[in-house]
Design a protein around this motif. Structure first.
Motif, mmCIF file in Angstrom:
data_model
loop_
_atom_site.group_PDB
_atom_site.id
_atom_site.type_symbol
_atom_site.label_atom_id
_atom_site.label_comp_id
_atom_site.label_asym_id
_atom_site.label_seq_id
_atom_site.Cartn_x
_atom_site.Cartn_y
_atom_site.Cartn_z
ATOM 1 N N LEU A 100 16.274 11.620 -12.358
ATOM 2 C CA LEU A 100 15.037 11.057 -11.813
ATOM 3 C C LEU A 100 14.664 9.711 -12.433
ATOM 4 C CD1 LEU A 100 12.931 14.341 -11.775
ATOM 5 C CD2 LEU A 100 13.722 13.105 -9.754
ATOM 6 N N ALA A 101 15.322 9.325 -13.511
ATOM 7 C CA ALA A 101 14.965 8.086 -14.200
ATOM 8 C C ALA A 101 15.082 6.900 -13.247
ATOM 9 C CB ALA A 101 15.858 7.886 -15.417
ATOM 10 N N ALA A 102 14.058 6.046 -13.232
ATOM 11 C CA ALA A 102 14.030 4.942 -12.279
ATOM 12 C C ALA A 102 13.218 3.782 -12.838
ATOM 13 C CB ALA A 102 13.429 5.412 -10.952
ATOM 14 N N ASP A 103 13.451 2.613 -12.263
ATOM 15 C CA ASP A 103 12.663 1.437 -12.615
ATOM 16 C C ASP A 103 11.335 1.418 -11.879
ATOM 17 O OD1 ASP A 103 14.763 -0.163 -14.206
ATOM 18 O OD2 ASP A 103 15.806 0.320 -12.337
ATOM 19 N N VAL A 104 11.342 1.956 -10.665
ATOM 20 C CA VAL A 104 10.154 1.985 -9.813
ATOM 21 C C VAL A 104 10.037 3.371 -9.204
ATOM 22 C CG1 VAL A 104 8.972 0.965 -7.820
ATOM 23 C CG2 VAL A 104 10.472 -0.455 -9.237
ATOM 24 N N ILE A 105 8.816 3.895 -9.161
ATOM 25 C CA ILE A 105 8.552 5.191 -8.536
ATOM 26 C C ILE A 105 7.565 4.958 -7.392
ATOM 27 C CG2 ILE A 105 7.660 7.524 -8.846
ATOM 28 C CD1 ILE A 105 8.377 7.272 -11.825
ATOM 29 N N VAL A 106 7.942 5.361 -6.193
ATOM 30 C CA VAL A 106 7.074 5.243 -5.028
ATOM 31 C C VAL A 106 6.603 6.644 -4.641
ATOM 32 C CG1 VAL A 106 6.879 4.539 -2.615
ATOM 33 C CG2 VAL A 106 8.247 3.174 -4.206
ATOM 34 N N VAL A 107 5.304 6.865 -4.738
ATOM 35 C CA VAL A 107 4.706 8.153 -4.380
ATOM 36 C C VAL A 107 4.051 7.996 -3.013
ATOM 37 C CG1 VAL A 107 2.990 9.894 -5.010
ATOM 38 C CG2 VAL A 107 4.331 8.758 -6.797
ATOM 39 N N ALA A 108 4.676 8.557 -1.986
ATOM 40 C CA ALA A 108 4.180 8.407 -0.615
ATOM 41 C C ALA A 108 3.277 9.586 -0.266
ATOM 42 C CB ALA A 108 5.344 8.313 0.365
ATOM 43 N N ASP A 109 2.075 9.582 -0.827
ATOM 44 C CA ASP A 109 1.170 10.720 -0.613
ATOM 45 C C ASP A 109 -0.281 10.263 -0.628
ATOM 46 O OD1 ASP A 109 0.415 13.332 -0.161
ATOM 47 O OD2 ASP A 109 0.547 13.931 -2.261
ATOM 48 N N SER A 110 -0.529 9.054 -0.123
ATOM 49 C CA SER A 110 -1.888 8.540 -0.120
ATOM 50 C C SER A 110 -2.235 8.071 1.289
ATOM 51 C CB SER A 110 -2.011 7.413 -1.153
ATOM 52 O OG SER A 110 -3.350 7.020 -1.326
ATOM 53 N N ASP A 111 -3.240 7.192 1.416
ATOM 54 C CA ASP A 111 -3.674 6.791 2.747
ATOM 55 C C ASP A 111 -3.761 5.285 2.867
ATOM 56 O OD1 ASP A 111 -5.932 6.224 1.288
ATOM 57 O OD2 ASP A 111 -7.222 7.667 2.299
ATOM 58 N N ASN A 112 -4.292 4.816 3.990
ATOM 59 C CA ASN A 112 -4.450 3.394 4.264
ATOM 60 C C ASN A 112 -5.896 3.096 4.619
ATOM 61 O OD1 ASN A 112 -1.544 2.235 4.251
ATOM 62 N ND2 ASN A 112 -1.380 4.132 5.407
ATOM 63 N N TRP A 113 -6.277 1.837 4.483
ATOM 64 C CA TRP A 113 -7.674 1.451 4.693
ATOM 65 C C TRP A 113 -8.125 1.788 6.108
ATOM 66 C CZ3 TRP A 113 -11.342 0.591 1.440
ATOM 67 C CH2 TRP A 113 -12.526 -0.038 1.851
ATOM 68 N N ASP A 114 -7.318 1.434 7.094
ATOM 69 C CA ASP A 114 -7.536 1.834 8.479
ATOM 70 C C ASP A 114 -6.188 1.736 9.179
ATOM 71 O OD1 ASP A 114 -7.168 -0.929 9.248
ATOM 72 O OD2 ASP A 114 -9.299 -1.295 8.933
#
Length: 489
Positions: free
Chosen positions: A212-226
Motif C-alpha cells: 500500500l505504500a505510495a507517494d500520493v493517496i486518493v480517497v474517493a469518498d467525498s462530495d462536490n460543491w455542486d
C-alpha cells in the motif's frame, strides 16, 4: 433494467449532456476521448455493482459483501494493468482473536523508472436500504431518471470504485495507443466495511504496508460543491459514538403508585441529554474545541433547502453556516432503546439506552473530545442516575495540507476536467480511517475527492449519482494519472 439496457439508456442521455472540455493539449484530449468512449461501460459496471446488496452491518448476509468483492476484483483484473489482484481480509481490531473483517480488494502495479506510486481508495460496502417504502425506485435495482442513477451505493461509494477502474482503463488505453509504457505505480485498495466502522482497517494497513505504500493517496469518498463545481476536501470532522445506558430503578414500578416521587430512567435521560446543548442548539460541553478558518458564502436559506428543513423550522447554532458544519463540534442522539408505544405500560422505566454520535472539530483528538463528553455526562447525571458507556467508536479529524505538488496537480486536473476552479471545502461528516493513513504513511500526500453532490442523499432513501459529475470525476482522475505517468508533478 439489466446492464445493457442501463448503458443504452445512458447513451441517449449522454447526447444531451454538456461537459467542460479539457485543456487543449493533445494528451489531455486523448484522455478525454478515452473517458468518453468508455463511459457507457463504466455506467453499466456501476449498475452491476449496485445490484449486489453488499451491506456490511452484522444483521445482513455477509455473502453479498463477498460477492461484491469478487465483482470488484474482476473489474480490476479486466484493466490488464496490475501485477496482482487479491481479495484479502484482516483481523478486526478490538474483537476476539480470529474475527476477520469483510473482504477487501487489493491490486498493485509496481512503479517503473522512478515514477510515483498512487494509492486509490474507495469502498464497496453500502449502508442498509432502510424502509423500501421510502424509495421511489428499488434500492438495489439501478435506475436512470433524468441525469441521475438511483440505487443504494450508486454514489457512496461504488461510484468511487468504478471511477478508479474507468480512469485506469482510460490511462491504459491511451498509453497503449501511443505505444508508451505505463510507468506510474498503482495500488488500489477497495475496502469492504467502511459503512460499519472499518474495524479491520488498521490491521489491513499493517498487514499490507509494503503493497500500500505510495507517494500520493486518493480517497474517493467525498462530495462536490455542486453538479458543476468540483471539491477538493481539505477538512473533515472527527467522530465519536457510544451507547449510553441510564439506570434509576432495580425494576419497573407502577407509575400511579410511585410516579412523582421515584425517578424513572426516561426522565433522567431526557434531563441529562438536554444539558448537551444551549438555547441556540450549539454544543454546550466544556472541553470541546472549534477550528478557526474562513468559509465560502452559504446562507441559511441554502441550508434549509439542502438539509430539508420543514417549513417554519429554524437552523441551530451560531457563526457562519459552513463553520457550524465543518469547524464546530456537534452532538446527535441517533437512536434510543426504550419501551415502544405499542408495548407501553403504566410503569416507571428502570433503564433507557441512547446512541450518542459526536462530530469533532478539526484540531482536536477524538479521544480528548470523548473524554470531555463523558465527563460532562457524569457530572450532570440527575437524581444520582447510574451511567454505563459501551460500544465506543472514535476517529480523528483531518486537515489537508494543500501546499504539496499532488494537491496542485489534482486541482489543475479538476480545473481542466470541469472547466471550473475547485472549491477547497470542509466536510461535516467524517472519514476516521484517514488518520490511520496519516499515521502509517506519514510521507504520503493525501487527497480527498469524490463523486457525490448536494442532491446525492448518501445513506438516505433515494440515494443517487449525477452522471455528469461521475464522468467529470473519472476524467479528473484519468488526467491526474496520465500526467504523473508522463512525469509531470
Amino acid at each position: 433494467m439489466n446492464t445493457a439496457i442501463l448503458a443504452i439508456s445512458y447513451l441517449i442521455k449522454l447526447s444531451r449532456m454538456t461537459d467542460a472540455a479539457p485543456s487543449a493539449t493533445s494528451p489531455d484530449q486523448t484522455i478525454a476521448e478515452a473517458v468518453a468512449g468508455g463511459f457507457p461501460a463504466a455506467v453499466a459496471d456501476l449498475g452491476g455493482l449496485v445490484r449486489i446488496p453488499s451491506v456490511s452491518w452484522p444483521a445482513f448476509d455477509p455473502t453479498f459483501v463477498a460477492q461484491s468483492a469478487d465483482a470488484v476484483a474482476e473489474l480490476l483484473r479486466g484493466t490488464g494493468v496490475f501485477d496482482t489482484v487479491e481479495i484479502k481480509r484482516a483481523q478486526k481490531a478490538g474483537f476476539p482473536e480470529g474475527e476477520l473483517g469483510h473482504p477487501a480488494v487489493l491490486a498493485t502495479r509496481a512503479a517503473r523508472n522512478g515514477k510515483p506510486t498512487i494509492l486509490l481508495y474507495a469502498h464497496h460496502d453500502v449502508q442498509p436500504p432502510g424502509d423500501e417504502a421510502n424509495w421511489q425506485t428499488k434500492p438495489f435495482e439501478p435506475t436512470v431518471v433524468g441525469d441521475r442513477l438511483y440505487g443504494r451505493g450508486a454514489a457512496d461509494d461504488k461510484a468511487g470504485v468504478v471511477s478508479h477502474v474507468a480512469a485506469i482503463r482510460a490511462l491504459a488505453e491511451t498509453a497503449a495507443a501511443a505505444g508508451e509504457e505505463l510507468e506510474v505505480g498503482l495500488a488500489v485498495f477497495i475496502e469492504g466495511e467502511e459503512e460499519h466502522g472499518s474495524h479491520s482497517f488498521v490491521n489491513f494497513l499493517e498487514d499490507n504496508r509494503d503493497a500500500l505504500a505510495a507517494d500520493v493517496i486518493v480517497v474517493a469518498d467525498s462530495d462536490n460543491w455542486d453538479i458543476e463545481t468540483p471539491n477538493l476536501t481539505v477538512a473533515l470532522r472527527g467522530a465519536c459514538a457510544f451507547n449510553l445506558t441510564v439506570s434509576t430503578l432495580k425494576h419497573a414500578s407502577h407509575s400511579g403508585m410511585w410516579g412523582g416521587a421515584a425517578p424513572d430512567a426516561m426522565l433522567a435521560t431526557i434531563k441529562l441529554l438536554s444539558t448537551l446543548w444551549d438555547e441556540n442548539g450549539s454544543v454546550a460541553v466544556a472541553g470541546l474545541t472549534s477550528h478557526d478558518a474562513q468559509t465560502p458564502a452559504f446562507d441559511e436559506d441554502e441550508l434549509k433547502a439542502s438539509a430539508a428543513l420543514i417549513d417554519g423550522v429554524s437552523p441551530i447554532g451560531t457563526g457562519s453556516v459552513l463553520s457550524r458544519l465543518w469547524f464546530q463540534p456537534s452532538i446527535t442522539v441517533t437512536g434510543i432503546d426504550a419501551p415502544s408505544i405499542a408495548n407501553a405500560s403504566n410503569t416507571l422505566v428502570p433503564q433507557a439506552t441512547v446512541r450518542i454520535s459526536m462530530r469533532v472539530a478539526p484540531g482536536q483528538a477524538s479521544a480528548d473530545a470523548r473524554d470531555a463528553l463523558v465527563r460532562h455526562l457524569k457530572a450532570n447525571a440527575p437524581f444520582g442516575a447510574k451511567l454505563e458507556f459501551s460500544d465506543v467508536e472514535t476517529g480523528d479529524p483531518f486537515l489537508v495540507d494543500t501546499r504539496g505538488w499532488a494537491a496542485r496537480a489534482a486541482k489543475q486536473a479538476m480545473m481542466d476536467a470541469w472547466g471550473k476552479a475547485p472549491v477547497e471545502a470542509g466536510i461535516g461528516g467524517s472519514i476516521p480511517f484517514i488518520a490511520d493513513l496519516v499515521r502509517v504513511f506519514p510521507d504520503a500526500q493525501i487527497l480527498v475527492t469524490g463523486v457525490e453532490d448536494p442532491d446525492t442523499r448518501a445513506h438516505s432513501p433515494n440515494e443517487s449519482l449525477h452522471l455528469g459529475v461521475f464522468k467529470r470525476a473519472i476524467l479528473t482522475e484519468a488526467l491526474l494519472l496520465a500526467r504523473l505517468n508522463a512525469g509531470s508533478k
